[in-house]
Scaffold this motif. Structure first.
Motif, mmCIF file in Angstrom:
data_model
loop_
_atom_site.group_PDB
_atom_site.id
_atom_site.type_symbol
_atom_site.label_atom_id
_atom_site.label_comp_id
_atom_site.label_asym_id
_atom_site.label_seq_id
_atom_site.Cartn_x
_atom_site.Cartn_y
_atom_site.Cartn_z
ATOM 1 N N GLN A 55 0.829 -1.206 0.000
ATOM 2 C CA GLN A 55 0.000 0.000 0.000
ATOM 3 C C GLN A 55 0.871 1.267 0.000
ATOM 4 N N LEU A 56 1.914 1.256 0.817
ATOM 5 C CA LEU A 56 2.794 2.429 0.881
ATOM 6 C C LEU A 56 3.582 2.606 -0.417
ATOM 7 N N HIS A 57 4.044 1.513 -1.002
ATOM 8 C CA HIS A 57 4.754 1.622 -2.278
ATOM 9 C C HIS A 57 3.854 2.256 -3.337
ATOM 10 N N ARG A 58 2.571 1.859 -3.358
ATOM 11 C CA ARG A 58 1.652 2.443 -4.348
ATOM 12 C C ARG A 58 1.481 3.938 -4.104
ATOM 13 N N ARG A 59 1.272 4.324 -2.840
ATOM 14 C CA ARG A 59 1.096 5.742 -2.526
ATOM 15 C C ARG A 59 2.349 6.549 -2.860
ATOM 16 N N ILE A 60 3.505 5.975 -2.614
ATOM 17 C CA ILE A 60 4.751 6.672 -2.935
ATOM 18 C C ILE A 60 4.891 6.839 -4.446
ATOM 19 N N GLU A 66 2.508 7.050 -6.646
ATOM 20 C CA GLU A 66 1.567 8.087 -7.077
ATOM 21 C C GLU A 66 2.064 9.477 -6.704
ATOM 22 N N ALA A 67 2.706 9.592 -5.541
ATOM 23 C CA ALA A 67 3.256 10.888 -5.126
ATOM 24 C C ALA A 67 4.387 11.310 -6.056
ATOM 25 N N LEU A 68 5.244 10.377 -6.421
ATOM 26 C CA LEU A 68 6.361 10.693 -7.324
ATOM 27 C C LEU A 68 5.843 11.110 -8.695
ATOM 28 N N GLU A 69 4.778 10.458 -9.166
ATOM 29 C CA GLU A 69 4.181 10.846 -10.451
ATOM 30 C C GLU A 69 3.762 12.302 -10.432
ATOM 31 N N THR A 70 3.122 12.707 -9.333
ATOM 32 C CA THR A 70 2.632 14.080 -9.226
ATOM 33 C C THR A 70 3.776 15.074 -9.086
ATOM 34 N N LEU A 71 4.738 14.754 -8.243
ATOM 35 C CA LEU A 71 5.834 15.689 -7.956
ATOM 36 C C LEU A 71 6.730 15.922 -9.162
ATOM 37 N N TYR A 72 6.960 14.887 -9.958
ATOM 38 C CA TYR A 72 7.949 14.985 -11.026
ATOM 39 C C TYR A 72 7.330 14.851 -12.421
ATOM 40 N N SER A 73 6.067 15.204 -12.552
ATOM 41 C CA SER A 73 5.381 15.053 -13.840
ATOM 42 C C SER A 73 6.023 15.889 -14.943
ATOM 43 N N ALA A 74 6.653 17.023 -14.580
ATOM 44 C CA ALA A 74 7.260 17.897 -15.587
ATOM 45 C C ALA A 74 8.521 17.293 -16.190
ATOM 46 N N PHE A 126 5.965 0.914 -8.042
ATOM 47 C CA PHE A 126 4.782 0.269 -8.610
ATOM 48 C C PHE A 126 4.988 -1.236 -8.763
ATOM 49 N N GLY A 127 6.245 -1.648 -8.962
ATOM 50 C CA GLY A 127 6.529 -3.079 -9.011
ATOM 51 C C GLY A 127 6.305 -3.746 -7.669
ATOM 52 N N ALA A 183 4.295 -2.746 -5.476
ATOM 53 C CA ALA A 183 2.855 -2.650 -5.175
ATOM 54 C C ALA A 183 2.016 -3.405 -6.202
ATOM 55 N N PHE A 184 2.640 -4.327 -6.934
ATOM 56 C CA PHE A 184 1.981 -4.956 -8.075
ATOM 57 C C PHE A 184 0.634 -5.560 -7.708
ATOM 58 N N GLN A 185 0.597 -6.324 -6.631
ATOM 59 C CA GLN A 185 -0.640 -7.012 -6.272
ATOM 60 C C GLN A 185 -1.690 -6.071 -5.693
ATOM 61 N N ALA A 186 -1.255 -4.915 -5.169
ATOM 62 C CA ALA A 186 -2.206 -4.008 -4.512
ATOM 63 C C ALA A 186 -2.374 -2.695 -5.263
ATOM 64 N N GLY A 187 -1.771 -2.589 -6.436
ATOM 65 C CA GLY A 187 -1.789 -1.306 -7.126
ATOM 66 C C GLY A 187 -2.200 -1.427 -8.578
ATOM 67 N N ASP A 188 -1.768 -0.460 -9.356
ATOM 68 C CA ASP A 188 -2.065 -0.393 -10.780
ATOM 69 C C ASP A 188 -1.055 -1.269 -11.514
ATOM 70 N N ARG A 189 -1.461 -2.469 -11.884
ATOM 71 C CA ARG A 189 -0.514 -3.426 -12.465
ATOM 72 C C ARG A 189 -0.065 -3.000 -13.854
ATOM 73 N N ALA A 190 -0.978 -2.439 -14.624
ATOM 74 C CA ALA A 190 -0.606 -1.970 -15.962
ATOM 75 C C ALA A 190 0.440 -0.862 -15.872
ATOM 76 N N LYS A 191 0.332 -0.040 -14.859
ATOM 77 C CA LYS A 191 1.292 1.056 -14.680
ATOM 78 C C LYS A 191 2.664 0.500 -14.307
ATOM 79 N N ALA A 192 2.700 -0.573 -13.534
ATOM 80 C CA ALA A 192 3.984 -1.193 -13.175
ATOM 81 C C ALA A 192 4.697 -1.683 -14.424
ATOM 82 N N VAL A 193 3.953 -2.298 -15.344
ATOM 83 C CA VAL A 193 4.550 -2.780 -16.594
ATOM 84 C C VAL A 193 5.001 -1.608 -17.454
ATOM 85 N N GLU A 194 4.178 -0.575 -17.527
ATOM 86 C CA GLU A 194 4.509 0.591 -18.353
ATOM 87 C C GLU A 194 5.803 1.263 -17.902
#
Length: 603
Positions: free
Chosen positions: A436-441, A443-451, A464-465, A467-478
């Motif tokens: 859960q924390l890996h997923r939240r982290i 998502e936070a990094l995505e927002t902070l460094y989007s530029a 995201f890797g 957090a694979f089982q508890a997060g956005d799995r497609a995003k981990a692969v991407e």
């Protein structure tokens, strides 16, 4: 600002010395052994010399350094050779907490006093570090201390190549042209390594260099290959390379094992194995750190429980002081046998953490998932809103307890004072909570460094890797695929293969049926392995891709190249023949076909 301990001139706004890590602004004496006061009494006047080991809001001086006379003599001799123009590599090896980094810091102080420049490159346990990370830190630190003309003079034509992995070079030289591209991956990486080596040797002509590479057991393969290359070229230079690593983690399958073997075979490295302090050295340490002659029972007990591991000794004495077991005045101290000295370092750390507030422990748990080092905003965006309100107060509490420390010359960044503290906190979390924390982290990094997300792709892949089982799995692969592509551009082919494999594993775990994407990843993985020189495995990946897309031109050509490089002429001829047949059927002209025709017709 001038460091009174080692004499280095630092930037005016620096909080810590770049060379020895001492907090700037302290007197020379305090920098060596700062006073630590007891929490059992309040002082309205400055404490007396008998008062020692403060409450949780003070800390034991890391500057206490005992023993290691033989090791330091060897290091001084190696430095003397480098100063005289005979560069070399020295490795400090030992278990966690044995004092590898501390010994390297002590040499850094001595080297600075002898007129050398010292630069540090630290490898981190997080898989999210960019390729060549320790070298990026070293070159970046050097560039930030020089003006544009000096950088241009020392780098010369190599500046464009170096700028590909160290963007600070391009910031310092904004008119720098792009590096010319090379199609051959081996030539491209050779040119990069030669550029970095030439620059460092040129820089050392003006002033000797000591380059400290900390925690090499966590280094990426590309960084280790650059180390091998540089080590072979510095024999006539004024460069001392100093590496540290945990010998207990370097198995035969470890990337560092191969590097150590290559360097040892050519007699290019000198290895110093650090072991625990003996009983007399532990007693001397306690004398300096505690502030008074320790009892024989205390020395014996601490030495037996810690086996002389300096980090463990520090943590044990800190804990005993915080729990009030070391009263002011040696006459009132209990004997060693009466003290509750913990059996293991994790127990020591756990009992120290228990003295912090609940909010502080929660924040530290989140920070342990971010990594050994983290940014204030990264932490703020990850913790709960309730904890965010008291974040600064909690950070001050951890700094005072010496659980965290500020990263020198990096405003708003913090790190755990020792990796074992971070590991203890992380291991206490349940698997679902970690995910859960890996997923939240992530998502936070995505927002902070989007530029400018490119430099953070490896970290995003890691979080995201995990957090694979508890997060956005497609995003981990991407992100794994994007991290692989970036590593390939940076000529870190081994890292690229690692990330492409992660993306493929993610597809299979998710049972994604996107066959075109799978073929694309297998092709990218095969190319990365071929560029890294792993031709046999590259052929395996190309053939896996051809099972699903047998007529893909690039894949057939890649398989042919890999087979040829593996000296498997029969298989190479078959694939080059398929390539020619495919081109004939499609009436296509491509530059690869001329070579394929020559190869097939060759007797």
């Amino acid at each position: 600002m001038y460091c009174r301990r080692c004499g280095r001139a630092n930037r005016a706004d620096a909080a810590f010395c770049d060379a020895c890590g001492t907090r700037l602004g302290e007197s020379a004496d305090r920098a060596l052994v700062p006073p630590v006061h007891s929490d059992t009494a309040a002082h309205s006047t400055p404490p007396s010399p008998q008062d020692h080991l403060a409450a949780p809001r003070h800390h034991l001086p890391e500057a206490v350094f005992v023993g290691r006379q033989r090791e330091m003599a060897s290091l001084h001799a190696a430095l003397a050779e480098a100063l005289s123009g005979r560069g070399r590599l020295v490795m400090l090896a030992g278990e966690p907490g044995i004092g590898k980094t501390r010994t390297a810091q002590e040499l850094s102080v001595y080297a600075t006093q002898r007129g050398a420049q010292v630069f540090w490159g630290r490898c981190y346990e997080n898989p999210g570090a960019p390729p060549y990370w320790p070298w990026v830190q070293i070159i970046r630190s050097y560039v930030r201390e020089r003006d544009a003309e000096q950088i241009r003079a020392e780098m010369g034509g190599a500046a464009a190549d170096i700028a590909e992995i160290v963007p600070d070079v391009r910031h310092a030289l904004p008119d720098l042209p792009s590096a010319p591209s090379l199609t051959d991956p081996e030539q491209a990486r050779f040119r990069l390594f030669d550029s970095v080596t030439t620059f460092l040797i040129n820089a050392a002509r003006g002033q000797p260099l000591v380059l400290a590479l900390d925690n090499l057991h966590w280094a990426d393969r590309a960084s280790l290959l650059l180390l091998e290359f540089l080590t072979r070229e510095i024999g006539a230079s004024r460069i001392l390379l100093l590496g540290t690593y945990r010998d207990i983690e370097v198995s035969r399958q470890h990337p560092l094992f191969e590097t150590l073997g290559e360097l040892s075979r050519d007699r290019l490295q000198y290895r110093i194995a650090l072991r625990g302090l003996d009983r007399e050295e532990v007693g001397h340490f306690l004398d300096l750190a505690v502030g008074g002659q320790p009892t024989e029972e205390l020395v014996e007990s601490v030495h037996q429980r810690t086996e002389g591991n300096p980090f463990f000794v520090i943590e044990v004495v800190r804990l005993l002081a915080q729990e009030g077991q070391l009263a002011s005045g040696s006459a009132h101290r209990p004997r060693g046998s009466a003290m509750k000295i913990p059996e293991g370092v994790r127990e020591v750390i756990g009992r120290r953490l228990n003295r912090l507030s609940p909010a502080c422990n929660q924040i530290l748990s989140v920070a342990s998932v971010i990594g050994r080092e983290f940014g204030l905003e990264e932490l703020r965006c990850t913790v709960d809103a309730f904890l965010a309100e008291s974040l600064l107060d909690s950070l001050e509490e951890t700094l005072a307890a010496h659980i965290l420390e500020e990263v020198p010359q990096a405003e708003g960044r913090f790190q755990f004072t020792h990796v074992l503290i971070r590991e203890t906190l992380y291991d206490e979390l349940t698997a679902p909570r970690r995910a859960q924390l890996h997923r939240r982290i992530g998502e936070a990094l995505e927002t902070l460094y989007s530029a400018d997300i490119g430099p953070h792709l490896a970290r995003l892949t890691h979080h995201f890797g995990e957090a694979f089982q508890a997060g956005d799995r497609a995003k981990a692969v991407e992100y794994a695929e994007r991290a692989g592509a970036r590593a390939d551009v940076l000529l870190a082919y081994e890292e690229a293969a690692h990330y492409y494999q992660m993306a493929l594993d993610g597809l299979e775990r998710e049972m994604m049926l996107d066959q075109r994407r799978r073929c694309r990843l297998l092709l990218a993985l095969g190319e990365a392995r071929r560029k890294a020189g792993d031709f046999a495995q590259a052929l395996v990946e190309f053939e896996r891709s051809l099972q699903r897309d047998p007529n893909r031109f690039r894949t057939i050509y890649g398989a042919a190249q890999a087979a040829e490089a593996s000296n498997n002429r029969k298989v190479a001829s078959e694939y080059y023949g398929k390539l020619l047949a495919l081109a004939a059927n499609r009436d296509t002209e491509r530059p690869e076909l001329a070579y394929a025709k020559v190869f097939v017709e060759r007797p």
